[in-house]
Write a protein that holds these residues in place. Structure first.
Motif, short mmCIF file in Angstrom:
data_model
loop_
_atom_site.label_atom_id
_atom_site.label_comp_id
_atom_site.label_asym_id
_atom_site.label_seq_id
_atom_site.Cartn_x
_atom_site.Cartn_y
_atom_site.Cartn_z
N GLU A 161 0.82 -1.21 0.00
CA GLU A 161 0.00 0.00 0.00
C GLU A 161 0.86 1.26 0.00
OE1 GLU A 161 -3.92 1.88 2.23
OE2 GLU A 161 -3.13 -0.07 2.84
N LYS A 162 1.89 1.30 0.86
CA LYS A 162 2.75 2.48 0.92
C LYS A 162 3.59 2.63 -0.34
CE LYS A 162 3.11 3.08 5.92
NZ LYS A 162 2.40 4.39 5.86
N LEU A 163 3.99 1.50 -0.91
CA LEU A 163 4.81 1.55 -2.12
C LEU A 163 4.00 2.12 -3.29
CD1 LEU A 163 7.47 0.87 -3.52
CD2 LEU A 163 6.55 -1.41 -4.00
N HIS A 164 2.77 1.65 -3.46
CA HIS A 164 1.96 2.16 -4.56
C HIS A 164 1.68 3.64 -4.37
CE1 HIS A 164 -2.12 2.94 -3.01
NE2 HIS A 164 -2.46 3.24 -4.24
N GLU A 165 1.45 4.06 -3.12
CA GLU A 165 1.21 5.47 -2.85
C GLU A 165 2.43 6.30 -3.23
OE1 GLU A 165 -0.13 8.26 0.92
OE2 GLU A 165 1.52 6.83 1.18
N ILE A 175 -4.24 7.82 -6.28
CA ILE A 175 -3.95 6.51 -5.70
C ILE A 175 -5.25 5.72 -5.55
CG2 ILE A 175 -1.92 7.36 -4.51
CD1 ILE A 175 -3.54 7.29 -1.89
N GLY A 176 -5.13 4.49 -5.04
CA GLY A 176 -6.29 3.65 -4.84
C GLY A 176 -6.25 2.97 -3.49
N ALA A 177 -7.23 2.13 -3.24
CA ALA A 177 -7.29 1.32 -2.03
C ALA A 177 -7.88 -0.02 -2.42
CB ALA A 177 -8.14 1.98 -0.95
N SER A 178 -7.45 -1.07 -1.70
CA SER A 178 -7.94 -2.42 -1.98
C SER A 178 -7.71 -2.75 -3.46
CB SER A 178 -9.43 -2.50 -1.60
OG SER A 178 -9.91 -3.82 -1.70
N LYS A 179 -8.74 -3.21 -4.17
CA LYS A 179 -8.57 -3.58 -5.58
C LYS A 179 -8.19 -2.39 -6.45
CE LYS A 179 -13.51 -3.16 -6.66
NZ LYS A 179 -14.74 -3.91 -7.02
N TRP A 180 -8.47 -1.18 -5.96
CA TRP A 180 -8.15 0.01 -6.74
C TRP A 180 -6.67 0.34 -6.74
CZ3 TRP A 180 -11.15 2.19 -10.21
CH2 TRP A 180 -12.52 1.93 -10.15
N VAL A 182 -4.29 -1.77 -7.71
CA VAL A 182 -3.84 -2.30 -9.00
C VAL A 182 -4.39 -1.45 -10.14
CG1 VAL A 182 -3.98 -4.27 -10.56
CG2 VAL A 182 -3.55 -4.64 -8.13
N ARG A 183 -5.64 -1.05 -10.05
CA ARG A 183 -6.24 -0.25 -11.12
C ARG A 183 -5.56 1.11 -11.25
NH1 ARG A 183 -12.67 -1.70 -10.05
NH2 ARG A 183 -12.47 -3.95 -10.47
N ALA A 184 -5.22 1.71 -10.11
CA ALA A 184 -4.53 3.00 -10.15
C ALA A 184 -3.14 2.85 -10.77
CB ALA A 184 -4.43 3.58 -8.74
N LEU A 185 -2.44 1.78 -10.43
CA LEU A 185 -1.12 1.53 -11.02
C LEU A 185 -1.23 1.31 -12.53
CD1 LEU A 185 0.41 -0.79 -8.29
CD2 LEU A 185 1.32 1.43 -8.97
N ARG A 186 -2.22 0.54 -12.94
CA ARG A 186 -2.41 0.28 -14.38
C ARG A 186 -2.74 1.56 -15.14
NH1 ARG A 186 -5.89 -5.26 -13.61
NH2 ARG A 186 -4.15 -6.74 -13.74
N ASN A 187 -3.51 2.41 -14.51
CA ASN A 187 -3.87 3.67 -15.16
C ASN A 187 -2.64 4.54 -15.40
OD1 ASN A 187 -6.03 5.59 -16.02
ND2 ASN A 187 -5.17 6.82 -14.35
N TYR A 188 -1.65 4.39 -14.53
CA TYR A 188 -0.41 5.16 -14.68
C TYR A 188 0.59 4.47 -15.59
CZ TYR A 188 4.25 6.84 -13.50
OH TYR A 188 5.55 7.31 -13.57
N ASP A 189 0.86 3.18 -15.34
CA ASP A 189 1.90 2.46 -16.08
C ASP A 189 1.57 0.97 -16.02
OD1 ASP A 189 4.24 1.07 -16.84
OD2 ASP A 189 5.52 2.74 -16.21
#
Length: 235
Positions: A161-165, A175-180, A182-189
């Motif tokens: 969680e901290k790494l994705h943030e 950023i996202g939470a829970s399943k979001w 992964v979705r937030a990361l995909r939206n970026y890269d």
């Protein structure tokens, strides 16, 4: 059958039965995105001038679980502010992607506003914020490295969680939470998201930590790497 057409029909009927004269209503969520699962619900956002206080409600309707977000044409702004502050724009995203169920002249304006907010991104992190976040990411990483047994599982979760943030906020992304997450990361890269999933999936399957540690160090490297020595707060 829980199809998109059925979802739209059900949502329209619900809105008409509860708020027949509402200014606008939107159907959002996984059903609209074509990502519905067996547990997907109807996410419906309603704007009605008769509503004095915004509220959220969960209930079943015509066989569907419903998440009901009801606002007037002013109250939603405080939710936008809260979403932007935490960098998770839940309400703007629902409105921007939502299918219009009811429109008394304001739906297009609400969509334009939501999309503009999403494009602008969250507030940029300053150097001091990055420094603090770098320290706490390092702290969780060190806990993960040293933990054993069941403790390391929860350290891994906190680390992800901290790494994705850190990745997303240092690049001006929501950023996202829970399943979001992964979705937030995909939206970026999408490549980074795939690496992120692969690394943590490998850890959970094997309990081998090396790839996770390497990924965190790669993310921290452009900002000076891990931070412990010399860090202070409130001094």
């Amino acid at each position: 059958m829980k199809t998109l057409s059925n979802a739209v029909q059900t949502a329209k009927h619900l809105v008409f039965s509860k708020f027949p004269n509402c200014e606008a209503a939107f159907l959002a969520g996984s059903v609209v995105r074509g990502e519905a699962t067996a547990t997907s619900d109807l996410d419906i956002v309603v704007f009605d001038l008769s509503v004095s206080v915004s509220y959220r409600e969960s209930f079943f309707y015509a066989g569907w679980p419903v998440e009901w977000y009801v606002h007037n044409l002013k109250s939603y702004q405080s939710y936008y502010e809260s979403d932007c502050k935490r960098a998770r724009p839940s309400l703007p995203k629902m409105i921007s992607e939502g299918l219009v169920l009811q429109n008394n002249g304001v739906a297009d304006t609400l969509k334009v506003e939501a999309k503009a907010l999403l494009r602008s991104g969250p507030e940029k992190w300053g150097e001091e914020t990055i420094r603090v976040k770098r320290y706490f990411l390092t702290d969780v990483l060190e806990d993960f490295i040293g933990a054993t047994g069941g403790e390391e599982l929860f350290c891994a979760s906190a680390l992800a969680e901290k790494l994705h943030e850190f990745v997303l906020r240092t690049n001006g992304q929501w950023i996202g939470a829970s399943k979001w997450i992964v979705r937030a990361l995909r939206n970026y890269d999408s490549d980074l998201a795939t690496e992120f999933i692969t690394v943590f999936d490998h850890y959970y399957k094997t309990r081998e930590k090396e790839a996770v540690i390497k990924l965190v160090d790669q993310v921290l490297a452009p900002f000076g790497g891990r931070l412990f020595e010399g860090f202070s707060l409130g001094k």
